[in-house]
Scaffold this active site. Structure first.
Site, PDB file in Angstrom:
ATOM      1  N   SER A 140       0.853  -1.196   0.000  1.00  0.00           N
ATOM      2  CA  SER A 140       0.000   0.000   0.000  1.00  0.00           C
ATOM      3  C   SER A 140       0.884   1.239   0.000  1.00  0.00           C
ATOM      4  CB  SER A 140      -0.858  -0.011   1.274  1.00  0.00           C
ATOM      5  OG  SER A 140      -1.514   1.229   1.449  1.00  0.00           O
ATOM      6  N   TYR A 153      -1.798  -0.554  10.685  1.00  0.00           N
ATOM      7  CA  TYR A 153      -1.950  -0.892   9.255  1.00  0.00           C
ATOM      8  C   TYR A 153      -0.641  -0.591   8.528  1.00  0.00           C
ATOM      9  CZ  TYR A 153      -3.882  -1.039   4.509  1.00  0.00           C
ATOM     10  OH  TYR A 153      -4.132  -1.344   3.186  1.00  0.00           O
TER      11      TYR A 153
HETATM   12  P1  NDP Z   1     -11.607  -5.986   0.032  1.00  0.00           P
HETATM   13  O1  NDP Z   1     -12.120  -5.808   1.416  1.00  0.00           O
HETATM   14  O2  NDP Z   1     -12.566  -5.849  -1.093  1.00  0.00           O
HETATM   15  O3  NDP Z   1     -10.867  -7.388  -0.117  1.00  0.00           O
HETATM   16  C1  NDP Z   1     -10.160  -7.971   0.941  1.00  0.00           C
HETATM   17  C2  NDP Z   1     -10.067  -9.460   0.675  1.00  0.00           C
HETATM   18  O4  NDP Z   1      -9.310 -10.059   1.736  1.00  0.00           O
HETATM   19  C3  NDP Z   1     -11.417 -10.132   0.633  1.00  0.00           C
HETATM   20  O5  NDP Z   1     -11.462 -11.002  -0.472  1.00  0.00           O
HETATM   21  C4  NDP Z   1     -11.451 -10.954   1.926  1.00  0.00           C
HETATM   22  O6  NDP Z   1     -12.147 -12.174   1.696  1.00  0.00           O
HETATM   23  C5  NDP Z   1      -9.974 -11.239   2.141  1.00  0.00           C
HETATM   24  N1  NDP Z   1      -9.663 -11.582   3.508  1.00  0.00           N
HETATM   25  C6  NDP Z   1      -9.763 -10.812   4.625  1.00  0.00           C
HETATM   26  N2  NDP Z   1      -9.421 -11.509   5.712  1.00  0.00           N
HETATM   27  C7  NDP Z   1      -9.083 -12.766   5.274  1.00  0.00           C
HETATM   28  C8  NDP Z   1      -8.646 -13.945   5.916  1.00  0.00           C
HETATM   29  N3  NDP Z   1      -8.475 -13.997   7.247  1.00  0.00           N
HETATM   30  N4  NDP Z   1      -8.399 -15.047   5.169  1.00  0.00           N
HETATM   31  C9  NDP Z   1      -8.576 -15.001   3.821  1.00  0.00           C
HETATM   32  N5  NDP Z   1      -8.980 -13.912   3.162  1.00  0.00           N
HETATM   33  C10 NDP Z   1      -9.238 -12.808   3.875  1.00  0.00           C
HETATM   34  O7  NDP Z   1     -10.414  -4.931  -0.095  1.00  0.00           O
HETATM   35  P2  NDP Z   1      -9.292  -4.665  -1.211  1.00  0.00           P
HETATM   36  O8  NDP Z   1      -9.552  -5.406  -2.443  1.00  0.00           O
HETATM   37  O9  NDP Z   1      -9.111  -3.214  -1.265  1.00  0.00           O
HETATM   38  O10 NDP Z   1      -8.019  -5.257  -0.447  1.00  0.00           O
HETATM   39  C11 NDP Z   1      -7.086  -6.127  -1.044  1.00  0.00           C
HETATM   40  C12 NDP Z   1      -5.680  -5.750  -0.592  1.00  0.00           C
HETATM   41  O11 NDP Z   1      -5.346  -4.474  -1.138  1.00  0.00           O
HETATM   42  C13 NDP Z   1      -5.487  -5.634   0.923  1.00  0.00           C
HETATM   43  O12 NDP Z   1      -4.270  -6.247   1.275  1.00  0.00           O
HETATM   44  C14 NDP Z   1      -5.400  -4.130   1.158  1.00  0.00           C
HETATM   45  O13 NDP Z   1      -4.637  -3.811   2.283  1.00  0.00           O
HETATM   46  C15 NDP Z   1      -4.724  -3.692  -0.140  1.00  0.00           C
HETATM   47  N6  NDP Z   1      -4.882  -2.282  -0.455  1.00  0.00           N
HETATM   48  C16 NDP Z   1      -6.109  -1.765  -0.714  1.00  0.00           C
HETATM   49  C17 NDP Z   1      -6.267  -0.394  -0.964  1.00  0.00           C
HETATM   50  C18 NDP Z   1      -7.589   0.231  -1.177  1.00  0.00           C
HETATM   51  O14 NDP Z   1      -7.673   1.479  -1.146  1.00  0.00           O
HETATM   52  N7  NDP Z   1      -8.668  -0.520  -1.414  1.00  0.00           N
HETATM   53  C19 NDP Z   1      -5.094   0.487  -1.010  1.00  0.00           C
HETATM   54  C20 NDP Z   1      -3.850  -0.164  -0.751  1.00  0.00           C
HETATM   55  C21 NDP Z   1      -3.755  -1.496  -0.492  1.00  0.00           C
HETATM   56  P3  NDP Z   1     -13.129 -12.919   2.754  1.00  0.00           P
HETATM   57  O15 NDP Z   1     -13.719 -11.860   3.635  1.00  0.00           O
HETATM   58  O16 NDP Z   1     -14.115 -13.596   1.861  1.00  0.00           O
HETATM   59  O17 NDP Z   1     -12.232 -13.882   3.465  1.00  0.00           O
END
Ligand code: NDP
Length: 243
Positions: A140, A153
């Site tokens: 990020s 974070y």
């Molecule tokens: P979402 O919340 O849409 O996606 C997060 C994903 O992580 C979901 O598919 C969720 O699936 C999964 N997840 C969470 N906890 C677990 C777990 N314990 N085991 C397995 N899967 C898990 O957010 P984003 O797509 O934005 O996030 C994806 C990545 O991008 C993250 O690492 C985030 O930090 C990073 N990021 C995002 C930014 C943004 O502005 N959106 C900016 C910078 C980085 P489920 O709940 O089904 O398990």
């Protein structure tokens, strides 16, 4: 005689049930990859498998559960036969002022964002190394900057950057390590923030400037489809209007 299924490239994506993970699954499927979709929400990843309709598979697993990851790797080995890309994308962003009220949030962020990625990589590395593959770690902007309200974070993402850079040197030339550092992207990420005022502020900021998960997915697909002699080590990508 190898079949087209044996030669088709395979990507493993954690956090594939929404946001950047789901969009990257679509982008990599369009680039010819079969995808192992890993997340906890079984209905979401199963629906995506049906949408992709290309031999991809859904694996319900929590990245904090090593045994579930070991079983996932075994399924990938037996059903897809290889791993060409591992995308460590599962993550949570539980922002808020630093105090004891949020100690459970801190543990969850460390367990999922950092330890989850490390454990997933450790479990899948033999498959990824076998034939040479790409390790893509979703960091990020918060992995390069720090500000009040995002301390733990940021710690997970700064941690991911340091770990990734060491691995880049350690695993080359067998495995390319690619770190992607997005700014604000419109996904479900802000939905889970437990501190109400911080959540409102984050949602307002995202409404004003966020780019789409497809924007990030295209960049990941671009990075992994470069010639093997070229490695995009670190990709920082913000909305143009993000300060
Ligand atoms: P979402 O919340 O849409 O996606 C997060 C994903 O992580 C979901 O598919 C969720 O699936 C999964 N997840 C969470 N906890 C677990 C777990 N314990 N085991 C397995 N899967 C898990 O957010 P984003 O797509 O934005 O996030 C994806 C990545 O991008 C993250 O690492 C985030 O930090 C990073 N990021 C995002 C930014 C943004 O502005 N959106 C900016 C910078 C980085 P489920 O709940 O089904 O398990």
């Amino acid at each position: 005689m190898p079949t087209s299924q044996d030669t088709q490239q395979v990507a493993v994506i954690t956090g594939a049930s929404s946001g950047i993970g789901a969009s990257t699954a679509r982008a990599l499927a369009a680039a010819g990859y079969r995808v192992a979709l890993i997340a906890r929400r079984a209905d979401r990843i199963q629906a995506l498998v049906e949408e992709l309709d290309n031999g991809s598979i859904a694996i319900t697993a929590d990245v904090t559960d090593r045994e579930a990851l070991v079983a996932a790797a075994e399924r990938v080995r037996s059903e897809l036969g290889r791993v060409d890309v591992l995308l460590n994308n599962a993550g949570v962003m539980l922002l808020g002022p630093f105090d004891a009220e949020r100690k459970d949030d801190y543990k969850q962020m460390l367990d999922v964002n950092l330890l989850g990625a490390i454990t997933t990589t450790e479990v899948f590395l033999p498959l990824l190394r076998d034939g040479g593959g790409d390790l893509v770690n979703l960091s990020s902007v918060a992995g390069r900057t720090a500000r009040p309200g995002n301390s733990v974070y940021a710690a997970t993402k700064w941690g991911m950057n340091g770990w990734s850079e060491a691995l880049r040197q350690e695993l080359q030339p067998d495995v390319r390590v690619i770190v992607v550092e997005p700014g604000a992207v419109a996904t479900e990420l802000t939905d889970h923030i437990t501190h109400a005022e911080t959540k409102r502020g984050a949602e307002k900021m995202y409404e004003q400037m966020a780019i789409t998960p497809e924007d990030i997915a295209e960049i990941i697909a671009f990075a992994v489809t470069r010639p093997k002699s070229v490695s995009l080590n670190e990709i920082l990508v913000r909305p143009t209007v993000q300060p």
